[in-house]
Scaffold this motif. Structure first.
Motif, PDB file in Angstrom:
ATOM      1  N   ALA A 150     -11.624 -30.958  83.948  1.00 47.15           N
ATOM      2  CA  ALA A 150     -11.325 -30.862  85.514  1.00 47.15           C
ATOM      3  C   ALA A 150     -12.712 -29.851  85.871  1.00 47.15           C
ATOM      4  N   LYS A 151     -13.077 -28.928  84.985  1.00 47.63           N
ATOM      5  CA  LYS A 151     -14.315 -28.099  85.016  1.00 47.63           C
ATOM      6  C   LYS A 151     -15.618 -29.180  85.205  1.00 47.63           C
ATOM      7  N   TYR A 152     -15.689 -29.907  84.265  1.00 48.85           N
ATOM      8  CA  TYR A 152     -16.606 -30.715  84.144  1.00 48.85           C
ATOM      9  C   TYR A 152     -16.990 -31.697  85.083  1.00 48.85           C
ATOM     10  N   VAL A 153     -15.761 -32.187  85.728  1.00 52.26           N
ATOM     11  CA  VAL A 153     -15.635 -33.041  86.981  1.00 52.26           C
ATOM     12  C   VAL A 153     -16.387 -32.465  88.014  1.00 52.26           C
ATOM     13  N   GLN A 154     -15.854 -31.153  88.255  1.00 55.12           N
ATOM     14  CA  GLN A 154     -16.375 -30.326  89.485  1.00 55.12           C
ATOM     15  C   GLN A 154     -17.694 -30.381  89.253  1.00 55.12           C
ATOM     16  N   GLN A 155     -18.155 -29.586  88.020  1.00 53.10           N
ATOM     17  CA  GLN A 155     -19.725 -29.557  87.863  1.00 53.10           C
ATOM     18  C   GLN A 155     -20.604 -30.893  88.100  1.00 53.10           C
ATOM     19  N   LEU A 156     -20.034 -32.159  87.650  1.00 52.73           N
ATOM     20  CA  LEU A 156     -20.816 -33.226  88.027  1.00 52.73           C
ATOM     21  C   LEU A 156     -20.812 -33.642  89.484  1.00 52.73           C
ATOM     22  N   GLU A 157     -19.741 -33.281  90.140  1.00 50.78           N
ATOM     23  CA  GLU A 157     -19.626 -33.471  91.600  1.00 50.78           C
ATOM     24  C   GLU A 157     -20.801 -32.877  92.336  1.00 50.78           C
ATOM     25  N   GLN A 158     -20.757 -31.613  91.850  1.00 43.85           N
ATOM     26  CA  GLN A 158     -21.791 -30.468  92.612  1.00 43.85           C
ATOM     27  C   GLN A 158     -23.041 -31.155  92.185  1.00 43.85           C
ATOM     28  N   LEU A 159     -23.515 -31.604  91.088  1.00 45.97           N
ATOM     29  CA  LEU A 159     -24.723 -32.082  90.410  1.00 45.97           C
ATOM     30  C   LEU A 159     -25.217 -33.275  91.523  1.00 45.97           C
ATOM     31  N   GLU A 160     -24.057 -34.141  91.691  1.00 47.51           N
ATOM     32  CA  GLU A 160     -24.352 -35.327  92.503  1.00 47.51           C
ATOM     33  C   GLU A 160     -24.575 -35.054  93.782  1.00 47.51           C
ATOM     34  N   GLN A 161     -23.824 -34.134  94.211  1.00 45.80           N
ATOM     35  CA  GLN A 161     -24.247 -33.722  95.865  1.00 45.80           C
ATOM     36  C   GLN A 161     -25.524 -33.189  96.077  1.00 45.80           C
ATOM     37  N   MET A 162     -25.987 -32.628  94.945  1.00 43.98           N
ATOM     38  CA  MET A 162     -27.303 -31.975  95.083  1.00 43.98           C
ATOM     39  C   MET A 162     -28.394 -33.087  94.829  1.00 43.98           C
ATOM     40  N   GLU A 163     -28.025 -34.013  94.042  1.00 44.55           N
ATOM     41  CA  GLU A 163     -29.093 -35.297  93.857  1.00 44.55           C
ATOM     42  C   GLU A 163     -29.008 -35.988  95.176  1.00 44.55           C
ATOM     43  N   ASP A 164     -27.835 -36.311  95.874  1.00 43.41           N
ATOM     44  CA  ASP A 164     -27.877 -37.186  96.992  1.00 43.41           C
ATOM     45  C   ASP A 164     -28.748 -36.192  98.200  1.00 43.41           C
ATOM     46  N   GLN A 165     -28.504 -34.884  98.148  1.00 44.85           N
ATOM     47  CA  GLN A 165     -29.392 -34.252  99.054  1.00 44.85           C
ATOM     48  C   GLN A 165     -30.883 -34.472  98.882  1.00 44.85           C
ATOM     49  N   LEU A 166     -31.466 -34.390  97.579  1.00 47.76           N
ATOM     50  CA  LEU A 166     -32.734 -34.593  97.298  1.00 47.76           C
ATOM     51  C   LEU A 166     -33.148 -35.982  97.622  1.00 47.76           C
ATOM     52  N   GLN A 167     -32.215 -36.715  97.291  1.00 49.59           N
ATOM     53  CA  GLN A 167     -32.717 -38.372  97.665  1.00 49.59           C
ATOM     54  C   GLN A 167     -32.834 -38.733  98.890  1.00 49.59           C
ATOM     55  N   THR A 168     -32.196 -38.114  99.867  1.00 50.32           N
ATOM     56  CA  THR A 168     -32.611 -38.279 101.202  1.00 50.32           C
ATOM     57  C   THR A 168     -33.721 -37.510 101.711  1.00 50.32           C
ATOM     58  N   ASP A 169     -34.507 -37.144 101.184  1.00 51.02           N
ATOM     59  CA  ASP A 169     -35.699 -36.508 101.133  1.00 51.02           C
ATOM     60  C   ASP A 169     -36.958 -37.471 100.622  1.00 51.02           C
ATOM     61  N   VAL A 170     -36.728 -38.520  99.908  1.00 52.75           N
ATOM     62  CA  VAL A 170     -37.533 -39.254  98.942  1.00 52.75           C
ATOM     63  C   VAL A 170     -37.400 -40.673  99.625  1.00 52.75           C
ATOM     64  N   PRO A 171     -38.409 -41.431 100.086  1.00 50.73           N
ATOM     65  CA  PRO A 171     -38.527 -42.531 100.575  1.00 50.73           C
ATOM     66  C   PRO A 171     -38.272 -43.646  99.362  1.00 50.73           C
ATOM     67  N   PRO A 172     -37.244 -44.811  99.602  1.00 47.51           N
ATOM     68  CA  PRO A 172     -37.087 -45.703  98.851  1.00 47.51           C
ATOM     69  C   PRO A 172     -38.292 -46.160  98.088  1.00 47.51           C
ATOM     70  N   GLU A 173     -38.510 -46.942  97.081  1.00 45.90           N
ATOM     71  CA  GLU A 173     -39.656 -47.574  96.612  1.00 45.90           C
ATOM     72  C   GLU A 173     -39.925 -48.783  97.097  1.00 45.90           C
ATOM     73  N   ASN A 174     -39.077 -49.644  97.405  1.00 47.08           N
ATOM     74  CA  ASN A 174     -39.355 -51.207  97.761  1.00 47.08           C
ATOM     75  C   ASN A 174     -39.919 -51.065  99.350  1.00 47.08           C
TER      76      ASN A 174
END
Length: 175
Positions: A150-174
């Motif tokens: 459960a702790k790992y899943v919570q940490q992974l969820e937080q990591l994905e949320q940070m990655e999603d936030q970073l991804q909105t600042d980077v234009p897609p490559e296509n």
């Protein structure tokens, strides 16, 4: 006269459909899609046609409907970005409305189909196979193992949320 397939006929609705239909699937989260931001679109258009050709704020105003009828030039920039024929906007630009071509109507029908597939309501509500495997595996863990998982899943969820936030600042490559 050809029946119209364009969504509600407004420029705002058509442009928003283009954003939705061209959303890129997140490779780390299959089944989730990220739309281009107005900033990404403006950047690519300005890179191609020169600085100051269009602004992200202008695109936001078009998407909200604050600007109802852009010039043909502005519509052509957006058509270029989304790789669409200009006449997909022909019936809703400038002061002289015109009927879109049969091809434009077919394009809109296809865009509506693509957008519907990408919408959250279209997805299967049943858990996918990965979730089933995780649930079966969790059932074989000790109490201590379940707490750690459960702790790992919570940490992974937080990591994905940070990655999603970073991804909105980077234009897609296509584009």
């Amino acid at each position: 006269m050809t029946p119209r397939h364009a969504p509600a006929g407004s420029f705002k609705d058509r442009l928003n459909l283009l954003f939705t239909a061209s959303a890129v699937e997140n490779p780390d989260r299959p089944g989730t899609y990220t739309e281009y931001t107005p900033t990404q679109v403006a950047h690519e258009i300005n890179k191609k046609f020169g600085a100051g050709s269009i602004t992200d704020e202008y695109i936001r105003k078009l998407r909200r409907g604050d600007i109802k009828s852009p010039s043909v030039l502005m519509a052509s920039y957006l058509a270029w970005f989304f790789k669409m024929p200009l006449d997909v906007f022909a019936a809703v630009t400038d002061d002289e409305p015109s009927e879109p071509s049969e091809i434009a109507n077919k394009v809109w029908a296809e865009l509506q189909r693509i957008a519907a597939v990408k919408s959250p309501q279209h997805r299967d509500p049943e858990p996918n196979e990965t979730i089933r495997v995780l649930a079966r595996s969790a059932g074989r863990l000790s109490q201590e193992g379940l707490k750690r998982a459960a702790k790992y899943v919570q940490q992974l969820e937080q990591l994905e949320q940070m990655e999603d936030q970073l991804q909105t600042d980077v234009p897609p490559e296509n584009h």
